[in-house]
Design an enzyme around this catalytic site. Structure first.
Site, mmCIF file in Angstrom:
data_model
loop_
_atom_site.group_PDB
_atom_site.id
_atom_site.type_symbol
_atom_site.label_atom_id
_atom_site.label_comp_id
_atom_site.label_asym_id
_atom_site.label_seq_id
_atom_site.Cartn_x
_atom_site.Cartn_y
_atom_site.Cartn_z
ATOM 1 N N HIS A 143 0.989 -0.927 0.258
ATOM 2 C CA HIS A 143 0.033 0.046 0.147
ATOM 3 C C HIS A 143 0.940 1.009 0.402
ATOM 4 O O HIS A 143 2.179 1.228 0.383
ATOM 5 C CB HIS A 143 -0.678 0.120 1.274
ATOM 6 C CG HIS A 143 -0.397 -0.467 3.059
ATOM 7 N ND1 HIS A 143 0.393 1.136 3.152
ATOM 8 C CD2 HIS A 143 -0.253 -1.103 3.232
ATOM 9 C CE1 HIS A 143 0.670 0.817 4.193
ATOM 10 N NE2 HIS A 143 0.710 -0.282 5.402
ATOM 11 N N CYS A 159 2.877 -4.476 6.945
ATOM 12 C CA CYS A 159 2.806 -4.512 5.068
ATOM 13 C C CYS A 159 3.529 -3.913 4.510
ATOM 14 O O CYS A 159 4.620 -3.300 4.884
ATOM 15 C CB CYS A 159 1.603 -3.810 5.444
ATOM 16 S SG CYS A 159 -0.572 -4.198 6.022
#
Length: 184
Positions: A143, A159
């Site tokens: 992301h 992440c």
């Protein structure tokens, strides 16, 4: 006169961190001017000698780089932020979906950080940034980030973070079903 206004606005935008802006117009101006600033870790076309098929994404957490394999011995290399100690991982996932992400911190993160909001709509202030590429049924995503200075560091809860500009580029290249290989 117009030049003086633009230069003054640019000086103000770069003198104060974007997160300190209290109104959307100032924040928007800072985001616009950041388009012209240098990437923390610039995106590059590089030689690739891996055996992965074109379209594969390979993340090297030790190098803090993500490679999008183009084929014919080439890949696009992006700088990324990765999981901090105790939150790094490796393995193979498949892109399950892509979207402009809303953010709901997972329960484990809320336990560590009870001060976090329970929900944030998609947008530039959202910790998931401009786009999110979901990895299978896991909690992990590739992301964007509203903290570009974290690119090249081990700072996340697992992440893979990219600059908003880079994640938008990658988002346009990958499709659901794309293989993502995360290696240490």
């Amino acid at each position: 006169m117009l030049r003086a206004i633009v230069l003054t606005a640019a000086a103000l935008a770069f003198a104060t961190p974007a997160s300190a802006y209290s109104n959307p117009i100032s924040r928007g101006l800072a985001d616009f001017l950041n388009i012209f600033s240098e990437q923390p870790v610039p995106r590059q076309l590089v030689a690739w000698n891996g055996k992965q098929a074109p379209g594969t994404v390979v993340v090297s957490t030790s190098q803090r780089r993500l490679y999008y394999v183009l084929g014919q011995g080439r890949a696009i290399r992006y700088g990324v932020g990765v999981g901090r100690q105790g939150f790094s991982w490796s393995g193979t996932k498949i892109v399950s979906r892509k979207q402009w992400p809303d953010w709901r911190p997972p329960p484990a993160m809320l336990k560590r950080r009870p001060d976090l909001p329970r929900y944030m709509a998609g947008g530039m202030e959202n910790p998931l940034g401009a786009r999110a590429i979901y990895l299978g049924s896991s909690l992990y995503r590739i992301h964007g980030s509203n903290e570009p200075d974290t690119i090249g560091a081990a700072v996340s809860s697992g992440c893979i973070r990219m600059t908003n500009r880079d994640v938008m580029d990658l988002y346009d290249r990958v499709r659901p079903g794309t293989k993502v290989i995360v290696q240490r």
